[in-house]
Design an enzyme around this catalytic site. Sequence first.
Site, PDB file in Angstrom:
ATOM      1  N   TYR D 140       0.874  -1.261  -0.049  1.00 26.50           N
ATOM      2  CA  TYR D 140       0.164   0.004  -0.112  1.00 26.50           C
ATOM      3  C   TYR D 140       0.912   1.328   0.075  1.00 26.50           C
ATOM      4  O   TYR D 140       1.431   1.728   0.975  1.00 26.50           O
ATOM      5  CB  TYR D 140      -0.774   0.034   1.366  1.00 26.50           C
ATOM      6  CG  TYR D 140      -1.900   0.891   1.408  1.00 26.50           C
ATOM      7  CD1 TYR D 140      -2.438   1.735   0.399  1.00 26.50           C
ATOM      8  CD2 TYR D 140      -2.973   0.618   2.387  1.00 26.50           C
ATOM      9  CE1 TYR D 140      -3.511   2.507   0.583  1.00 26.50           C
ATOM     10  CE2 TYR D 140      -4.068   1.621   2.612  1.00 26.50           C
ATOM     11  CZ  TYR D 140      -4.418   2.399   1.658  1.00 26.50           C
ATOM     12  OH  TYR D 140      -5.394   3.322   1.586  1.00 26.50           O
ATOM     13  N   LYS D 168      -1.359  -1.071  -4.153  1.00 22.57           N
ATOM     14  CA  LYS D 168      -2.440  -0.338  -4.313  1.00 22.57           C
ATOM     15  C   LYS D 168      -1.577   0.907  -4.160  1.00 22.57           C
ATOM     16  O   LYS D 168      -1.074   1.383  -3.046  1.00 22.57           O
ATOM     17  CB  LYS D 168      -3.352  -0.573  -3.302  1.00 22.57           C
ATOM     18  CG  LYS D 168      -4.570   0.495  -3.272  1.00 22.57           C
ATOM     19  CD  LYS D 168      -5.111   0.845  -2.093  1.00 22.57           C
ATOM     20  CE  LYS D 168      -5.759   2.196  -2.362  1.00 22.57           C
ATOM     21  NZ  LYS D 168      -6.353   2.658  -0.845  1.00 22.57           N
ATOM     22  N   VAL D 214      -9.267   1.353  -6.355  1.00 21.25           N
ATOM     23  CA  VAL D 214      -9.792   1.305  -5.467  1.00 21.25           C
ATOM     24  C   VAL D 214     -10.083   2.665  -4.928  1.00 21.25           C
ATOM     25  O   VAL D 214      -9.482   3.510  -4.382  1.00 21.25           O
ATOM     26  CB  VAL D 214      -8.541   0.837  -4.133  1.00 21.25           C
ATOM     27  CG1 VAL D 214      -9.157   0.554  -3.014  1.00 21.25           C
ATOM     28  CG2 VAL D 214      -7.879  -0.590  -4.694  1.00 21.25           C
TER      29      VAL D 214
END
Lengths: 314, 314, 314, 314
Positions: D140, D168, D214
């Site tokens: 992340y 992500k 996302v």
Amino acid sequence: MTASTQLLRGVVPPLLTPFNEDYSVDTDTLKRQAERLIKAGVHGLFVLGSSGEVAFLTREQRKEVIATVVEQAQGRVPVIAGVIDMTAPRVIEHIEDAVALGVQGLVATAPFYVRTHDVEIAEHFRLLHEAAPETPIYAYNIPVSVHSVLDIATLISLAKEGVIAGVKDSGGNDGYTRALISARNKAGVKDFVVLTGSETTVDFAYLAGADGVVPGLGNVDPVSYVKLHELLVDGAYAEAAELQSKICDLFTIVGVGDGTRMGGSSQGLGSFKAALHHLGVFPSGLMSRPHVALNDEELAKIHEIVDAAQVIEP
Amino acid sequence: MTASTQLLRGVVPPLLTPFNEDYSVDTDTLKRQAERLIKAGVHGLFVLGSSGEVAFLTREQRKEVIATVVEQAQGRVPVIAGVIDMTAPRVIEHIEDAVALGVQGLVATAPFYVRTHDVEIAEHFRLLHEAAPETPIYAYNIPVSVHSVLDIATLISLAKEGVIAGVKDSGGNDGYTRALISARNKAGVKDFVVLTGSETTVDFAYLAGADGVVPGLGNVDPVSYVKLHELLVDGAYAEAAELQSKICDLFTIVGVGDGTRMGGSSQGLGSFKAALHHLGVFPSGLMSRPHVALNDEELAKIHEIVDAAQVIEP
Amino acid sequence: MTASTQLLRGVVPPLLTPFNEDYSVDTDTLKRQAERLIKAGVHGLFVLGSSGEVAFLTREQRKEVIATVVEQAQGRVPVIAGVIDMTAPRVIEHIEDAVALGVQGLVATAPFYVRTHDVEIAEHFRLLHEAAPETPIYAYNIPVSVHSVLDIATLISLAKEGVIAGVKDSGGNDGYTRALISARNKAGVKDFVVLTGSETTVDFAYLAGADGVVPGLGNVDPVSYVKLHELLVDGAYAEAAELQSKICDLFTIVGVGDGTRMGGSSQGLGSFKAALHHLGVFPSGLMSRPHVALNDEELAKIHEIVDAAQVIEP
Amino acid sequence: MTASTQLLRGVVPPLLTPFNEDYSVDTDTLKRQAERLIKAGVHGLFVLGSSGEVAFLTREQRKEVIATVVEQAQGRVPVIAGVIDMTAPRVIEHIEDAVALGVQGLVATAPFYVRTHDVEIAEHFRLLHEAAPETPIYAYNIPVSVHSVLDIATLISLAKEGVIAGVKDSGGNDGYTRALISARNKAGVKDFVVLTGSETTVDFAYLAGADGVVPGLGNVDPVSYVKLHELLVDGAYAEAAELQSKICDLFTIVGVGDGTRMGGSSQGLGSFKAALHHLGVFPSGLMSRPHVALNDEELAKIHEIVDAAQVIEP
């Protein structure tokens, strides 16, 4: 100045400034490079940007650069000039020089070195506009150098007042570029151009509605940037993205210089100048002092990348 | 230049630059203020620092400021001049001006606007020294403006080479000041002075061995800073801390301006100039453009704080 | 809790957490170190601070550390515990653990990981106080970890409300420390302590009126910090500054680790643990994972510095 | 886990966490929202991200959120869970919880609160992978929260080792996203997905080759994001950009809250929850403490923007 403004679209490379061995401006090479870019089909020439080592040039040298390129361009493409200095009273001196030399536009940053504020930045641009009411001023968003980001609402406000004619956005945030374009469209401001300064995301900027690009790497490979522009104007996004990706491979030259013994300017501009030297365009890769020169190993890597890119000479 | 260097100790206020209504330099007021500071017993005068709005002054205006103060000082105290610009080629022009006008020292920052590196910063100072080998150069550590911190090892190295004669440290980190002084002492560098630029921690700096202070607030209350210096030189630390604390109360004027409508420069310099106007030393509190003026409510608060401080006129 | 609060002054070392080979807490060594510090005359013990690798300890391990030190201290000195977590709901779990284990105080930061605001930070501390109304809470100003600076006006406001009992200031800005102390004095808040977290400027903080110090290096050389405290309380500032300077020489161990292959935590904590291993206090210099271990060359340099410092064993 | 990995493409909204009046998790609403998103055609569900207020949830609450959504999803779409904590030993506890509850993937950041280094970050992810070798881990990149940027070379290295299954990217720099994808392609790493976390530049990311998005705003308007995804997969870039621009108008709700009295989290999450309340999906807009609630005037503006967007209910 609507005529001038409408011209500033497409590919507008920020010209590198070549130097002679004594660090005077190499005007012959500068002319050749200007000609080479025009031949490649660029839509404008931007002198005295960060890529032009403007921060290292004295007032006299800056005038020499402008005069050289304006003369070479002969009005075939607009020439815009950076007027980079700490605050309005000093920027205005550069504006007077540039206007006297016949540029078609000016590029100015927010105040730097000093602690400032959006209200003061707006007033700063108003003072610049007063000094040259007939020449379009492009606001230069370059937080890496001035350590503040131009506020979008302030920019739109200045656009409505007729103070600025557009923005050169080197902020490195494509979401910001989109938000700026969107705000411009909503405000109904005509003839307000948004140019991205990002070499590696031109397709993104155009997809969001940008009017052009000011690519430092365009000094090395102007043909590809002109082709990229054409694909994007034609809406051939997938093909454009492929070409952009190829250009990004060439852009990796900026990361070759060893960051533990030189700064980002030496790495970036050093690689551009090394590439142009390798391509036979520049007689040397000399940068202004105290830039650190790339070493032989680094140069070899850069040459390899440039060779692999098969840069097409205009 | 050992003689000059040895003189640069104690209280060296960075002179504010007063302006006439047309934004030309108000040389009469500048002279009066120089005289007022000398009368207060300051040990040197620093013109064209950040407090002097150097970033807003053209080359000609800078020369005017230096000439005015050098003439007024008449050699009674050393006059040092800021030569603040983006890179060496431009700084060297200011150096030539300042040396020709007879200053006893120069204050220069690291390169700014450009992305740089310690190796390049060292070379930058060497270029400056080459341009004025007979005049002491003080390195100006001011990260809030140039966005890099001068590396202590680099500074000591330059000191040993004879390139710099000292440091004016406006980094806001007293631990750094101590580490710099300690490194100087260990290196056995003679005649290398460390001056703090912090108005509010002079006692800390002297306790660590600093040679002097360059206090912007010294424009307003020079007598207290001279007294503070004397207490500290005498080792009367507790008494000094008490005086320092009183001075800090006066320093709160810099926080009166509303930060939602002006930048830090407008807040800080605006308050200094407002205080001098209130004290009858300056004919107005005018700042260069595009500074934002303090409003009546803010001015009233500043006057109240100044009155409470009972500033002693020299 | 006035009694507890009044006790939290002087030297309060943030205990390092020693580990067994399997990274479980080495409680035997922890007890020995707590005893060694008490013997040296420290005025309190702070467990689970940044120096205690609190960020690397699970909830169960944190409880183990507190229980071990509280038991060892036997009330001879107050034990305060860090309750470091992202936001109030999570911090409150640690508070409940710590209070149940009998600590005399709690140390909590502003929220981190999340984007926050002074208004929210104030409310955060109110929530923590509600969870432990009988235990003093010290606000931990540590911008290097939480990326915000505690606002002085907010802190004084919380002090007046009885929400916090003091501040542990690891902000690295001694001017801020002075301003905080000054604001406390002006506000007339009783029993509100200000402790500096700076190992290298204890004399500055005391000169400004600080109540104590939380020195990570105090794990290595507690005797010197206790002596420093005594000199400062006696007003022997010049002598204190000399001792502080000697301590700073020892502190250079934190810069020995190579920053190109490890982070600041590995450099700093690695050097403290290496020193304690070298002094025979810790059975190893093991840090939690994924800290990078110092190599032999680095260890040799650290040993040399430690030997030169002639650390007095309590 | 190739099967799982291959599934994580397309639109994967980071679920907001609804709260009851006592700040317990409102599992009924959470289920309804999961169902609503699945009905809209999303390709996965991401629980316990920053948008899910993960930083404010205790370990038990996090387990409750995972259990609720995994049960509701019934394997129809993969559920991945954030395991956000300061360092590996603490993250591993969350990993054990999540794996036990049957998630199809994990999302972990670099260490935060502590000063770290690329070498340590790499080792951090290796420790996480050892703790759950069968479950894909997505790195992340969220510098706004952890204050470091994941290094691309390190990520590719970890991908080759099989330590991470994707990234992500909430770094806000689309040039970085492109460079990451390009590095992945050049390295020939199979099944390594790149998801953008930017709500406003999904078209850019897909043009560069991203596998999915996302989007926090996908909680409010999942139908538009699914449509956007489909247009982009079909290569309809111009049409996609138009839809993206419309979505950006809705996204302006995050800027309505007054930044002078609340932090960015309150502004952003507050606006998402207010929109869902206005749409009748959430029974309230309650955020965890100490978030600041939007006031009536702000709510009215948000409602206006939401109404103008004509959000299509799945």
